[in-house]
Design a protein around this motif. Structure first.
Motif, PDB file in Angstrom:
ATOM      1  N   MET B  39       0.826  -1.205   0.000  1.00  0.00           N
ATOM      2  CA  MET B  39       0.000   0.000   0.000  1.00  0.00           C
ATOM      3  C   MET B  39       0.863   1.258   0.000  1.00  0.00           C
ATOM      4  SD  MET B  39      -2.917  -1.266   2.547  1.00  0.00           S
ATOM      5  CE  MET B  39      -4.198  -2.343   1.996  1.00  0.00           C
ATOM      6  N   LEU B  42       2.083   1.755  -3.406  1.00  0.00           N
ATOM      7  CA  LEU B  42       1.013   2.268  -4.254  1.00  0.00           C
ATOM      8  C   LEU B  42       0.783   3.747  -3.995  1.00  0.00           C
ATOM      9  CD1 LEU B  42      -1.608  -0.586  -4.313  1.00  0.00           C
ATOM     10  CD2 LEU B  42      -0.276   0.324  -6.211  1.00  0.00           C
ATOM     11  N   PHE B  46       0.596   6.719  -6.604  1.00  0.00           N
ATOM     12  CA  PHE B  46      -0.492   7.697  -6.664  1.00  0.00           C
ATOM     13  C   PHE B  46       0.053   9.109  -6.770  1.00  0.00           C
ATOM     14  CE2 PHE B  46      -3.662   4.815  -4.202  1.00  0.00           C
ATOM     15  CZ  PHE B  46      -3.741   3.999  -5.328  1.00  0.00           C
ATOM     16  N   ILE B  54      -5.399  11.214  -2.517  1.00  0.00           N
ATOM     17  CA  ILE B  54      -5.661   9.780  -2.444  1.00  0.00           C
ATOM     18  C   ILE B  54      -4.470   9.069  -1.819  1.00  0.00           C
ATOM     19  CG2 ILE B  54      -6.135   7.712  -3.807  1.00  0.00           C
ATOM     20  CD1 ILE B  54      -8.466   9.568  -3.695  1.00  0.00           C
ATOM     21  N   ILE B  57      -4.653   9.551   1.921  1.00  0.00           N
ATOM     22  CA  ILE B  57      -5.602   8.711   2.667  1.00  0.00           C
ATOM     23  C   ILE B  57      -5.286   7.238   2.476  1.00  0.00           C
ATOM     24  CG2 ILE B  57      -7.514  10.353   2.893  1.00  0.00           C
ATOM     25  CD1 ILE B  57      -8.828   8.931   0.558  1.00  0.00           C
ATOM     26  N   GLN B  58      -4.615   6.916   1.397  1.00  0.00           N
ATOM     27  CA  GLN B  58      -4.165   5.528   1.238  1.00  0.00           C
ATOM     28  C   GLN B  58      -3.304   5.157   2.435  1.00  0.00           C
ATOM     29  OE1 GLN B  58      -4.646   3.228  -1.106  1.00  0.00           O
ATOM     30  NE2 GLN B  58      -2.850   1.916  -1.233  1.00  0.00           N
ATOM     31  N   TYR B  62      -6.001   3.464   4.767  1.00  0.00           N
ATOM     32  CA  TYR B  62      -5.818   2.063   4.377  1.00  0.00           C
ATOM     33  C   TYR B  62      -4.707   1.417   5.170  1.00  0.00           C
ATOM     34  CZ  TYR B  62      -8.066  -0.735   0.824  1.00  0.00           C
ATOM     35  OH  TYR B  62      -8.876  -1.594   0.178  1.00  0.00           O
TER      36      TYR B  62
END
Lengths: 656, 186, 519, 499, 98
Positions: B39, B42, B46, B54, B57-58, B62
């Motif tokens: 994550m 990722l 992003f 995003i 907040i990822q 997450y």
């Protein structure tokens, strides 16, 4: 009176209904039954005479339209119509006349039977059907009678149904008849599709123009019709039922299985003579089959001990003669023999019935259980039953062909006709030879019968002998009449050689004209040949009779229990050539086995039900079971399936 | 290949490696941590794709919240390392095979570029992606004008208000569900 | 009579009343006390009979068209309507149904002693279904009635049947249901094709029939779909194995209804739908020959199998297969004669086989066995029953002068031109049918009285005589004077044949030199 | 009446049934917080939640009667007859399930009235799913429904089977959501839109592209899972069996209906341009689903599992209507779903009444002799089985006819034929149920004595059964409505396509 | 220009997630693999969002919400099953089958 000919059918029919009702409701009303049963017949006979007188005045057939039976289309429009012409009227008289006598005889013969009313109901019904057969104006209408008499024969043979053998015999008779009927039906189909009609008149009118002489079609039709005749008239190969049919009451044997029903085949051939005339080959088949039947049945008759069996084979044999006649194109001779045979054979059967009646009562009186029909238990009956003896002797001489008596003339005419046809084909000569041989045997076995029954001493024991007595007048009365007819029946068609006018020949001429037109006229032998033939016939009768009496009376006759087992030819003859056994083993048995094991158990229950139906159900269930086994509860498996599906769907949409 | 791409491929490699390890580690805690690692990588991608909010907040929601919940449950249940069950090699094989097939099908998308999208989108020959997809340009302008959060918030609370409200229902349902299922006594 | 019927507007309401009355009485049967059940059923049955008999006079025999036609919209958007009517073919079936109805109730009077309400309710439902099948002129309606019938029959067999009833009931339903599945698709497909061709999407029989040429390209499989449904119901060999089980296990009423009406639905279907819709395929050489061959194989095969059955009902069941083979043969014989014959066989078979089942049912009620071997010599203790059985057996055998002969004869003679060899083979059945029925008759009613348990078998009671007497009267009546029936069916049969004739290869004349003018 | 969903008032109006139901759910939740101890409380909550359904239904009816339509392009949620019909159907199902649950929960000792709240929220999700014209709404609706149903499936926590069912459903469901989501992403990539109508217009205007095709495929996979199409079905029997019986009814009818309705809309509005591409997929899914579902059902002994496989088979039939991609097909989806749902609710309702607390699952053989003891229950079940079988006289037949007409209408024969073959297989398991109930004797004297048919459930089942029978003879109102509303659905899509 | 590579990476991650679901027996790990799949899809959204505007990112936002909700419910379900079997091994989920 002719337009009331339908009364001759209706009266017995009503009698049958009334007697049937009495049988169901008031079985004890024997007097009433005795009144109705023979009464309706006598009335019918009276009507028949009236009709005959009217018919005598015209050469045209009288058609009586009753109602439309099957109004299907204009092509197939079957009327329930009767046809009164010179042929049918002869049969009408024979049936009602001899029928009346036998009905009367039955009053005495069946008196003590509990099924008295039922018996007369059947007998009346039989006469009704027989008359439909005879009077029907078309093949389908005759077919009603044709099968109806089969039905009554079935019922009457199995009259004492509680004995298995009797029921078997009835069934056998019907089935053998049905095999023949198959032929008649197919013949009807062919006739209708070729001639477009089923009326006798129509057939007579159109056949010659439509069907080529000697063509396959005519031959096939004729042979199919003849197949029907072999069934009804007990010819080779379907004769086996008639001897068994003796299981019925003796008057029944006299009426149905000697005088009337069994001769229906002959009648049918004459009725459809046009078709046969168009098929010479079929004629040959008819003649040779008749001759062979006459011969073989006679050989069997030589070695039978049951008095009725002897007469039964004799009947088969005599029917063979009739077919020999019609096969030779001697229609009149066939009908002539039919009539005379009706007289003397009915007489013989009734006489035998009278003997059996006496034996039975005597046995009954002393509580013996010997076979009342076995001639080995008889002997010397002429003292106890003088009238029966005398009358039977007349019949015996008639059937043996003693000159002057009815049988002599008819049989001689047949043999002469066959001989004459020998010009065309040697088949007829062979047939003639067989016929002559059969004549010798006929004389022999009839003499043997008389000798064993009436001559010598009574072998059934003194106690029984004391109870033997002559039948009552109601039984001997008809015998006397028949005896008279047997004596003088020959007058009907007395040949020219003895100064006769061949009355029957002329009488039937208008009816037979269409058929005769197609045939080469018979050149009956004249002069030396004729005398030679006549002399030969007389010689044969005398030799046969003499041999019969001599050989039978010349040595002791053992009782049934003491009779040694026959060997060789005797065994073959006594075993009736084992034709029954042959049919049973080769046709009936395998058919039942095949139906049961192969068709029912094998195909129906195994192939269709088990393999095809249950099999596909099992298959579905098996697949389902397999599917449910795959459903193991494991998530891994489920998602794997999912993934497989996903890959497949993706592949379908994007390829790769 | 410019720097952005190099960085992208670094993140991508890291992400794929972590994902593989996440899937293959026997210990669930390792798996969880490798997932967190994926994550994070990722989130890096992003950012490269201009989705900074995003990405944030990822990481926060997450990797931070959700994965902590996972770890919390794993530890709560005291799940030990499950020994490898080599009887399941068929599943491994099948799973690997199927995934490779799936990947092969989906990796076909690698050929896409904005230009290709525009080509496929429009009937004109080789159109300008910027013109074909005006929303992209509008969004970029919005980011410049109001910043990332603002550019995201405006459509979220206007055009996508209804979905936004639906998420509240979703969360309500989830809360009720979680409570009901975890209550000691019903 | 006609004037009277016209004066009461008979033709306007009769069909609806016939259909509705049993259903209307159904709640009564269910709700009132048990002791009324059979009385209500009998009343309804008698009313139906009396009302229905009016058709005999009101029906215009010379008019081949459908009569008393009603077309009430039901789902008109889809072209579905409540469409009913009769022609010469169906009027006979309807009459047969209504006449049999009181007899069936009357015949079950004593035999059904448990759950009477249910039994008579199902009987009534069955009646509506049967009549519906014959009256429906809307494919949708027809299919509904066709399938609906299974339910009452299923329960009738399943609840009041004998020992192996569950198997038989299941087999019956599954066979017939599976058989008719494809028919539904075929019906819908037909509507679509005809609709595309004409612009009117309608399930109306007349509409589809009038435009059936549009169906020709698809005739093959459409026909197969229909034929499968009908073939199972008839049943045509080799789809027949449900019948012996269903017949055997069903209670008397069930067996009778099955024999009298249900089996006729298949043959009716062929005549009414399967062939007229797709004549080009159905009457092509190959199909015609196949069907005729199957029919003949069935005739002989079933007769042979019947011969060796140890169970009376099973024997009669196989005899049904054999008889229905004649109907199929007659249908494909495609002459007015053969088609008339086929209709005649349908009627006759209903009467004779119905009577046979009644008698066997009466025996069963007394002795609770259907095994032939358990009987013997019964004619002594039950002479009337024996008489009735013998007459019925001979009617079934096809003795001329009784009803069985007329149909068989017409079928055979009518079909002979087209299938001479097959007809000859079929004709052998006259021997086999006599063999199995006479053998059975002999073993049950004649022969030595071996089983002392049979001593107590009484003869027919008054009620039983009342059940059998009309049937036997009908046998003799139809046997000797079938004209009124033939005349009523002629126009329709003729129309049918004219309709299909153009699709037939000309029947080969059986001799080359036949003079003209004749068939 | 046209409204603009862009305005707050418009949005509330457009979502009126959903809003009402959600609001009512909150009210009920408050009530639950206050009273959640006794059986009476549970019953009370259940009854009150019924009012919510009634209100939402009334709102739907009002909207339908007013002919509420969107000003311009509908955003997020559809405003057409198809949605109102869907909403009505789903609300009815939910109300029916609620009624069935009323006493059943008490009998099984499940005294957590949140159950009803979850049912309501799931229903909201279903309505959103079925009414969505936007892929985001669709996804969220799906998730609202799914999450609620995951919980409901595991609601009987004391039973391991229930928990197991929940876990299986959840894991595979989440897995499937991934596919669906991926599909949405790719569709979005190919068109730049979430709005179905716009997507449809875009996809129809251009040649099929790789991305769009992949997107369609992945979305189909996601839906195939929800409707339990073979080979995405394997979870269904297990979950149906393990879940509490009313929930099973809810899943088999409501969830499946919602998914099919959404799929129908999706295929009709978003993917009409790709019809030649997805038809073969649907064909394959239909054939596999019909055959395998019905075949495996043959091997089942448990009623619930049997009905589960039967449900799979019915999903296969429904694909026929979708395959047709015509007005008739869309209408057929509505009609068939109605028939199927009504029947399923009734069947499970009867089944639920037969179950006893803590007892093993009801086997088909357990029903033996039911008619003798509980004739009405047996009769009801018989009618349900016949309806599921598609037997004439029942609504099931009407709907099957309607369904078969759809592919036939566009000239496809093989699918209907295969469907009928599958239907022929299905008699092999429906009939034994009837046989066991009506024709077989009871096993023991005490059999079926424990059956309790609570009055509300009796009422609901009776209503359903009567509906099956009445609509089997007089289906005209429903058929007219369905065909009318289905046409409206397509009226929305068509003008934009021609733009 | 990162669109193609992003889509590829996304596909690979998605497939890895699928593989994990297929081969792992631990319910929690399987669930984590599902999260991995969702993450992969998020990457696709974000990458596409560069072309198509904010919609993609908004969707990611929603997906995260959904993921969180699913996590809550999912873990609760896992806890529930754990109470019955004292394990989260999917292989032990074999009560329902057939």
């Amino acid at each position: 009176m002719a337009r009331f000919a339908w009364l001759t059918i209706l009266l017995p029919l009503l009698g049958a209904l009334a007697n049937g009702f009495l049988a169901a409701r008031r079985p004890s009303a024997k007097r009433l039954v005795s009144l109705i049963g023979p009464g309706v017949l006598l009335a019918a006979f009276a009507v028949a005479i009236g009709a005959a007188i009217e018919v005598a005045g015209t050469e045209e057939a009288i058609r009586i339209q009753l109602w439309t039976w099957m109004p299907v289309t204009e092509r197939l429009h079957i009327d329930l119509a009767l046809q009164l012409d010179r042929l049918s009227v002869v049969l009408l008289l024979v049936v009602t006349g001899v029928g009346s006598l036998i009905h009367l005889f039955s009053i005495g013969y069946m008196r003590s039977d509990p099924g008295y009313a039922r018996y007369f109901a059947y007998l009346n019904l039989f006469v009704a059907f027989m008359l439909i057969l005879v009077l029907g104006a078309s093949l389908p209408v005759s077919f009603i009678g044709w099968e109806g008499v089969g039905l009554c024969s079935y019922l009457l043979i199995g009259f004492w149904f509680e004995v298995d053998a009797n029921s078997d015999a009835g069934k056998k008779a019907f089935l053998a008849n049905r095999i023949g009927d198959f032929g008649v039906l197919v013949a009807m189909f062919l006739i209708w599709w070729t001639l477009g009609t089923l009326d006798y008149a129509g057939i007579d009118a159109t056949a010659a123009a439509t069907l080529p002489l000697g063509g396959t079609l005519a031959t096939v039709i004729a042979l199919l019709l003849f197949l029907g005749c072999t069934g009804k008239s007990a010819q080779i190969p379907l004769f086996v039922w008639l001897p068994d049919a003796m299981a019925g009451p003796t008057p029944v044997s006299a009426l149905i299985h000697a005088a009337t029903m069994v001769t229906a085949g002959v009648f049918l051939v004459v009725r459809t003579g046009v078709l046969f005339s168009l098929a010479p080959f079929a004629m040959e088949i008819v003649a040779i089959t008749g001759a062979l039947t006459a011969f073989f049945a006679a050989t069997i008759g030589l070695r039978q001990y049951d008095i009725k069996k002897v007469l039964a084979y004799s009947t088969v044999s005599q029917l063979g003669y009739m077919f020999l006649a019609v096969g030779s194109g001697a229609w009149t001779a066939g009908i002539f023999h039919l009539v005379t045979h009706a007289f003397f054979k009915a007489l013989l059967f009734l006489g035998a019935g009278s003997v059996i009646h006496a034996m039975h009562h005597a046995h009954h009186a002393v509580g013996a259980h010997d076979d009342a029909q076995d001639m080995r238990n008889m002997g010397g009956l002429r003292t106890a039953m003088p009238w029966t003896f005398r009358l039977m002797m007349i019949a015996t001489l008639a059937i043996a062909g003693v000159p002057g008596l009815s049988g002599f003339f008819s049989k001689d005419e047949i043999l002469a006709s066959a001989f004459a046809r020998g010009d065309h084909s040697t088949v007829y000569l062979v047939a003639w030879g067989l016929g002559v041989a059969a004549a010798l045997m006929t004389a022999y076995y009839m003499a043997r019968l008389m000798a064993m029954t009436f001559y010598g001493t009574f072998r059934g024991g003194g106690e029984v002998e004391g109870h033997l007595h002559e039948a009552p007048a109601v039984m001997t009365g008809p015998l006397v009449v028949l005896g008279g007819l047997s004596l003088v029946g020959g007058l009907l068609n007395l040949p020219a050689v003895v100064g006769g006018g061949q009355w029957l020949e002329h009488w039937l001429e208008p009816v037979l004209a269409p058929a005769n037109l197609l045939l080469d006229p018979l050149h009956l032998p004249h002069g030396t040949t004729e005398y030679l033939l006549l002399g030969g016939a007389i010689l044969i009768a005398v030799v046969g009779l003499t041999l019969g009496f001599r050989m039978t009376l010349g040595r002791p006759i053992p009782l049934p229990a003491d009779t040694p087992a026959p060997r060789g030819l005797a065994r073959l003859l006594e075993g009736k050539y084992f034709v029954d056994e042959f049919y049973q083993r080769v046709i009936v048995g395998p058919l039942v086995w095949f139906s049961k094991t192969v068709l029912w158990r094998g195909f129906d229950q195994f192939v269709i039900d088990r393999i095809a139906v249950a099999g596909s159900a099992r298959l579905a269930q098996g697949l389902g079971w397999l599917g449910s086994r795959l459903q193991t509860g494991q998530v891994a498996l489920y998602v794997s399936l999912f993934a497989v599906g996903a890959v497949l769907v993706l592949r379908a949409l994007i390829g790769g | 290949m410019d720097v952005v791409q190099i960085v992208f491929w670094c993140f991508a490699g890291w992400a794929i490696l972590s994902a593989l390890l996440c899937v293959t580690r026997a210990n669930p805690i390792s798996s969880a941590l490798w997932l967190v690692s994926t994550m994070f990588s990722l989130a890096g991608i992003f950012i490269l794709l201009h989705a900074e909010f995003i990405a944030a907040i990822q990481v926060l929601v997450y990797a931070g919240a959700v994965m902590v919940l996972f770890l919390f449950v794993i530890m709560l249940l005291n799940l030990e390392e499950t020994p490898r069950d080599w009887n399941r090699w068929m599943f491994w094989l099948a799973g690997a095979g199927l995934s490779i097939l799936l990947a092969a099908q989906l990796v076909a998308l690698r050929g896409y570029s904005p230009q290709r999208l525009a080509n496929e989108f429009s009937s004109m020959p080789s159109p300008d992606p910027g013109l074909v997809f005006p929303e992209g340009a509008v969004a970029r302008q919005a980011v410049e004008a109001r910043g990332v959060v603002g550019a995201l918030a405006e459509p979220l609370f206007q055009g996508y208000l209804i979905p936004f409200e639906i998420t509240s229902i979703l969360l309500l349902a989830a809360v009720i569900g979680a409570v009901v299922l975890s209550k000691k006594r019903l | 009579m006609q004037a009277f019927l016209a004066s009461i507007g008979y033709e306007h309401w009769i069909l609806h009343v016939l259909l509705a009355l049993p259903m209307a009485a159904l709640p009564l049967v269910l709700l009132l006390p048990v002791r009324f059940a059979r009385w209500i059923a009998l009343t309804v049955a008698l009313t139906e009979m009396i009302l229905g008999l009016g058709l005999w006079w009101a029906f215009d025999a010379s008019n081949p068209a459908l009569q008393f036609v009603t077309d009430v919209p039901w789902l008109e958007q889809f072209g579905i309507g409540y469409r009913v009517g009769v022609d010469g073919l169906s009027v006979m079936m309807v009459l047969l149904s209504v006449v049999m109805m009181p007899l069936v109730v009357w015949g079950s009077w004593k035999g059904i002693d448990t759950k009477q309400r249910g039994f008579y309710a199902l009987l009534l439902a069955l009646k509506t279904g049967m009549l519906g099948v014959f009256l429906a002129l809307d494919m949708f309606l027809f299919y509904m009635f066709w399938e609906l019938l299974l339910i009452p029959m299923y329960f009738t067999i399943g609840i009041w049947g004998s020992s192996n009833r569950l198997y038989a009931a299941t087999k019956f339903v599954i066979y017939t249901f599976v058989g008719s599945l494809l028919m539904l698709v075929a019906i819908l497909w037909m509507v679509k094709i005809v609709g595309d061709a004409t612009g009117t999407y309608s399930f109306a029989y007349t509409h589809l029939l009038a435009n059936s040429q549009a169906l020709a390209p698809y005739g093959s499989w459409l026909f197969v779909a229909f034929a499968l449904a009908f073939a199972v119901k008839v049943p045509i060999f080799p789809f027949h194995t449900w019948l012996p089980d269903a017949h055997t296990e069903a209670p008397t009423a069930g067996s009778v209804d099955l024999a009298v009406i249900l089996l006729k639905m298949g043959t009716y279907g062929f005549l009414r739908f399967a062939i007229p819709f797709f004549p080009a395929f159905a009457l092509s050489d190959a199909v015609g020959l196949t069907m005729a061959t199957l029919a003949v194989v069935g005739i002989i095969y079933a007769a042979l199998v019947a011969m060796v059955q140890p169970d009376l009902k099973r024997l009669v069941a196989y005899s049904s297969v054999s008889h229905l083979g004649f109907v199929i043969l007659g249908i494909w014989g495609s002459t007015v004669e053969s088609v008339q014959g086929a209709i005649m066989v349908m009627i006759s078979h209903g009467i004779s086989t119905g009577a046979l089942f009644f008698i066997i049912g009466m025996l069963y009620e007394r002795r609770h066995t259907r095994k032939i071997a358990d009987y013997g010599g019964l004619a002594r203790v039950a002479p009337l029953m024996a008489t009735a059985f013998v007459i019925t057996a001979f009617s079934s055998i096809g003795l001329p002068g009784l009803n069985g002969f007329v149909g068989e004869f017409l079928v055979l003679i009518g079909s002979f031109g087209r299938y001479p060899i097959l007809v000859v083979c079929a004709t052998t059945a006259v021997v086999f049918s006599a063999a199995y029925l006479l053998w059975a008759t002999q073993r049950v009613f004649f022969n030595r009285f071996t089983n002392p348990k049979n001593e107590g078998i009484g003869d027919l009671s008054g009620r039983e005589i009342a059940v059998l007497a009309p049937l036997i009267a009908a046998m003799i009546w139809i046997g000797l004077y079938p004209g009124p029936i033939l005349r009523r069916t002629e126009a329709s049969a003729r129309q049918y044949v004219e309709m299909v004739e153009s699709y037939l290869p000309p029947a080969e004349p059986i001799i080359a030199n036949r003079t003209g003018g004749q068939p | 009446m046209t409204i603009d969903p862009g305005t707050p008032l418009g949005a509330v109006l457009a979502l009126l049934p959903e809003v009402i139901l959600t609001g009512w759910a909150l009210v009920v939740l408050l009530l639950v917080a206050w009273r959640h101890k006794s059986a009476g409380d549970s019953r009370l909550v259940g009854n009150i939640s019924l009012i919510g359904f009634a209100l939402a239904l009334a709102a739907t009816g009002w909207m339908a009667s007013q002919g509420v339509a969107a000003e311009g392009l509908p955003q997020m949620i559809a405003l057409d007859g198809f949605r109102f019909a869907s909403d009505a159907l789903l609300l009815t199902i939910a109300a029916g399930v609620t009624i069935l649950s009323l006493r059943w929960l008490e009998r099984q000792g499940i005294l957590a009235p949140e159950y009803y709240v979850l049912i309501m929220l799931a229903t909201v999700g279903m309505m959103l799913l079925a009414g969505a014209v936007d892929l985001i709404t669709l996804f969220l609706g799906l998730e609202v429904m799914s999450i609620s149903v995951y919980v409901l499936a595991g609601y009987d926590r004391t039973r391991r089977a229930s928990a197991e069912a929940a876990l299986k459903y959840f894991l595979i469901g989440a897995f499937a959501s991934g596919f669906l989501l991926y599909g949405i992403a790719l569709i979005y990539g190919a068109t730049g839109q979430f709005n179905m109508t716009l997507i449809g217009a875009q996809l129809a205007a251009t040649e099929p592209t790789l991305m769009a095709r992949a997107g369609v495929a992945l979305m189909l996979i996601g839906f195939a899972f929800k409707v339990a199409a073979v080979p995405f079905h394997a979870w269904a029997p297990d979950v149906y069996e393990g879940a509490p019986t009313p929930v099973t009814a809810f899943m088999a009818s409501g969830v499946k209906a919602a998914a099919f309705l959404a799929l129908a809309r999706l295929l009709a509005e978003a993917f009409p341009g790709y019809v030649e591409l997805w038809r073969p997929v649907l064909f394959g899914l239909a054939v596999a689903t019909m055959l395998i579902g019905n075949l495996v059902a043959l091997a089942q002994q448990s009623m619930k599992r049997m009905l589960a496989y039967s449900a799979i088979g019915h999903a296969g039939y429904l694909f026929l209507a979708l395959w047709a991609h015509s007005d008739a097909g869309t209408a057929a989806v509505l009609v068939y779903l109605l028939a199927y749902s009504v029947t399923t609710v009734a069947a499970f309702g009867i089944l639920a009444s037969i179950e006893r607390a803590g007892a093993r699952t009801v086997l088909i053989s357990d029903l033996e002799g039911l008619y003798a003891v509980r004739p009405f229950a047996a009769l009801g079940m018989t009618i349900c089985m016949l309806s599921l079988l598609g037997f004439p006289g029942t609504f099931g037949f009407i709907s099957k006819w309607y369904l078969l007409s759809a592919p036939l209408g566009v000239g496809e024969v093989w699918l209907p034929i295969i469907a009928m073959v599958a239907s022929g297989i299905s008699i092999g398991y429906y009939l034994p149920v009837i046989l066991a109930m009506t024709l077989k004797p009871t096993r023991t004297r005490q059999a079926h004595q424990t059956i309790r048919f609570p009055r509300p459930a009796k009422f609901a089942v009776a209503l359903c059964v009567i509906a099956i029978l009445v609509l089997g003879i007089w289906p005209r109102p429903v058929l007219d409505f369905a065909s009318h509303e289905a046409v409206r659905l397509r009226q929305v899509a068509t003008p934009i396509l021609t733009r | 220009m990162l669109l193609g590579p992003s889509l590829a990476v996304s596909a690979i991650l998605f497939a890895i997630g699928v593989a994990g679901v297929l081969i792992r027996r631990n319910a929690i790990v399987v669930f984590m693999c599902v999260e991995l799949m969702l993450n992969a899809v998020n990457l696709t959204f974000v990458a596409l969002s560069e072309v198509h505007g904010m919609g993609g990112q908004i969707m990611v936002f929603f997906v995260m919400t959904v993921a969180a909700a699913e996590a809550a419910v999912g873990l609760a379900i896992i806890l529930a099953i754990f109470r019955h079997t004292q394990s989260v091994d999917l292989k032990s989920l074999n009560l329902l089958k057939g």
